[in-house]
Design a protein around this motif. Structure first.
Motif, short mmCIF file in Angstrom:
data_model
loop_
_atom_site.label_atom_id
_atom_site.label_comp_id
_atom_site.label_asym_id
_atom_site.label_seq_id
_atom_site.Cartn_x
_atom_site.Cartn_y
_atom_site.Cartn_z
N ILE A 92 0.81 -1.30 -0.06
CA ILE A 92 -0.24 -0.06 0.01
C ILE A 92 0.68 1.39 -0.20
CG2 ILE A 92 -1.78 1.23 1.28
CD1 ILE A 92 -2.53 -1.38 2.46
N GLU A 118 -2.73 2.23 -5.22
CA GLU A 118 -4.26 2.08 -4.99
C GLU A 118 -4.86 1.36 -6.25
OE1 GLU A 118 -8.16 4.73 -5.07
OE2 GLU A 118 -6.71 5.84 -4.89
N THR A 124 -3.42 -0.05 -11.07
CA THR A 124 -3.09 0.65 -9.92
C THR A 124 -2.58 1.91 -10.18
OG1 THR A 124 -2.14 -1.24 -8.94
CG2 THR A 124 -1.57 0.57 -7.59
#
Length: 158
Positions: A92, A118, A124
């Motif tokens: 993350i 994310e 992502t």
């Protein structure tokens, strides 16, 4: 007296067709960093690497020999820096505290790079935020270089 850029910050983001796990791995692999972290035509070399909170790495970014403007922070064609891992939260977030190896006081101080991953639409969003950019680095140059790095990262992982 405080320089106008002494507390500058930038933020860039790019959607990349890769998993957050693959992108996180790229940011924690010294061989990968040497390939994608140097913006544009620059090249990179990782001198040391310790993948843990409190550890970090030392890296050099080299300007191409074709460039006629000498603007290296460490030497005419080199920006050498040390990055200390402040946070490693797979897959993350990565937070690094960066210091440049430079005799020029305009590049002193600790700059913070905060990278987040994310998941979105089969890919992502990679966001890179810099805080406390040293006064010797124009924020618009930092932003442009970060965008080039994100483009190189996309080509590396896709």
């Amino acid at each position: 007296m405080t320089d106008a850029h002494s507390r500058a910050s930038t933020r860039n983001a790019k959607w990349i067709k890769a998993t957050s796990e693959a992108l996180y791995r790229a940011f924690t692999d010294p061989a990968a960093l040497a390939i994608f972290l140097a913006p544009g035509d620059m090249t990179g070399k990782v001198h040391s690497f310790d993948d843990r909170v409190g550890g970090g790495y030392q890296m050099s970014l080299y300007y191409p020999t074709s460039e006629t403007t000498f603007r290296g922070k460490t030497s005419v064609r080199e920006d050498r820096y040390t990055a200390r891992f402040v946070e490693l939260t797979p897959p993350i977030r990565i937070v690094e505290a960066i210091t440049f190896d430079s005799a020029d006081s305009a590049f002193k101080g600790e700059m913070v790079m905060d990278v987040t991953f994310e998941a979105k639409d089969d890919g992502t969003i990679v966001s890179i935020a810099f805080k406390n950019i040293p006064s010797g680095i124009r924020p618009e140059d930092n932003e442009a270089g970060t965008q080039l790095t994100l483009e190189k990262l996309a080509r590396f992982v896709e």
